[in-house]
Every structure is written in C-alpha cells, then in structure tokens.
Design an enzyme around this catalytic site. Structure first.
Site, PDB file in Angstrom:
ATOM      1  N   HIS A  33      -8.983  -3.864  -1.838  1.00 39.94           N
ATOM      2  CA  HIS A  33      -8.154  -3.056  -1.181  1.00 39.94           C
ATOM      3  C   HIS A  33      -8.408  -1.573  -0.961  1.00 39.94           C
ATOM      4  O   HIS A  33      -8.536  -0.942  -0.072  1.00 39.94           O
ATOM      5  CB  HIS A  33      -6.609  -3.354  -1.540  1.00 39.94           C
TER       6      HIS A  33
ATOM      7  N   HIS B   2     -10.154   1.468   2.023  1.00 40.99           N
ATOM      8  CA  HIS B   2      -9.545   2.499   2.509  1.00 40.99           C
ATOM      9  C   HIS B   2     -10.759   3.564   2.776  1.00 40.99           C
ATOM     10  O   HIS B   2     -10.636   4.240   3.779  1.00 40.99           O
ATOM     11  CB  HIS B   2      -8.746   3.419   1.285  1.00 40.99           C
TER      12      HIS B   2
ATOM     13  N   CYS C 216       1.050  -0.847   0.027  1.00 41.15           N
ATOM     14  CA  CYS C 216       0.195   0.196   0.154  1.00 41.15           C
ATOM     15  C   CYS C 216       0.776   1.212   0.064  1.00 41.15           C
ATOM     16  O   CYS C 216       1.931   1.185   0.600  1.00 41.15           O
ATOM     17  CB  CYS C 216      -0.909  -0.136   1.370  1.00 41.15           C
TER      18      CYS C 216
HETATM   19 NI    NI Z   1      -3.754   1.051   0.051  1.00 42.01          NI
END
Ligand code: NI
Length: 187
Positions: A142, A146, A100
């Site tokens: 993913h 967030h 990330c």
């Molecule tokens: Ni990320």
C-alpha cells in the site's frame, strides 16, 4: 517535532511518480522524524512522503500485525523504507479491507499478492532485502504504491468505484473532518 498536514485526494503529489532519494537530500533525517510524528498523531500504520507533500521515494511504517500461526500481535516497526522495490513471490493473492489517511472515511477490499520481496535502503542508506507475507506485506505494498502515484481505490471495480464517487468528491472538495490535520486544498 512538528506534525505535518496530510495531503488528501486528489492532490497532484499523490498522483505523481515520486523521485529517488539521494543520501545528501537536505534535511531528509528531519523529514523522516516528522513523518513518524505525523503517522503516530494520525493513528496510521504507514505514511508515504507524498502524503505530506514530498514527492520522494520514502515511507515509514509501524504496524502490529497478527500473524496466521500466532494469536499475539507481532510488532513490525518503527521502520523506514527508502527507494524501495517490491516484487511478488508466487501467485497467491488475498483480499482485505484497506483505508488510507489521504482518503478519509473510505474503506474498501483490495486484492494483493500474499508474499513479497522488498529491496530498499534504510535510514542510514544501507541496502537491505526482506521477505514478508500477509498483513505486513499488504502495508508495504500500500505504501509503496503511494510512491508510484497509485491509491488503493485504483484497484476497485467499476461498481465499487461508482459507490464511492460521492465520498471522493467530498474529499476532493475538502469537505471531510478528521482527527488529524489535513493540508489545505489548493483553489
Ligand atoms: Ni495510504
């Protein structure tokens, strides 16, 4: 177009549930363009608005993904997802290493559903629905996380968490070097 600095762990904006995006949100199209520039500059395959300091339900992706039945990479992008909702299809899960941009130098295996359905609005705020599987489904999950203040490290077991504790502390203190620009740490 400007490249935006990327916010790192554990900035509060990364840990918050982001707000719905209204079509009249000021300068939203500029923000989307800037997010693409920022993602490409950082060599990322996805970038969520909280990662550039905006608590908004929006992410961009541009991923080349090698699918199971073909050796050539298929291109999944550039794509914009606004106000998305994701649900898993079926019970199948699989594990793969993730990284990330907000957690430099950390890569860990994460287990996620293999197949998902995503409902969202595109950058013209047209409602869309898609089904994806494998790597692209992983990228979408993913980035979607967030928007809910969830990072991939939240899925790790106690042992793995302990092993990355020092790395996380260095990121938290701003003691990491990256090829891309990071937002300054609040003191
Ligand atoms: Ni990320």
């Amino acid at each position: 177009m400007p490249v935006l600095p990327i916010v790192t762990y554990d900035d509060p904006v990364l840990l918050a549930k982001a707000d719905l995006v209204h079509p009249d949100h000021p300068d939203i199209q500029t923000l989307i363009d800037d997010m693409f520039d920022t993602m490409y500059e950082a060599d990322g395959v996805g970038l969520a608005a909280p990662q550039v300091g905006y608590s908004l339900r929006l992410f961009v992706v541009d991923a080349d993904v090698i699918t199971e039945d073909q050796e050539e990479a298929e291109s999944y992008g550039p794509r914009v997802y606004i106000n998305p909702d994701i649900e898993a299809i079926g019970e199948e899960t699989w594990s793969a290493e993730e990284g990330c941009l907000s957690l430099p130098e950390i890569r860990e295996k994460v287990t996620r559903p293999h197949r998902i359905k995503i409902r969202y609005q595109d950058r013209d705020f047209k409602t869309c629905e898609e089904e994806h599987e494998g790597w692209f489904a992983r990228v979408l999950q993913h980035e979607y996380d967030h928007l809910n203040g969830v990072l991939f490290i939240d899925y790790l077991g106690a042992l793995r968490k302990r092993l990355i504790k020092n790395n996380l502390e260095e990121i938290r203190l701003g003691n990491v070097k990256t090829e891309y620009q990071l937002a300054p740490k609040a003191l």
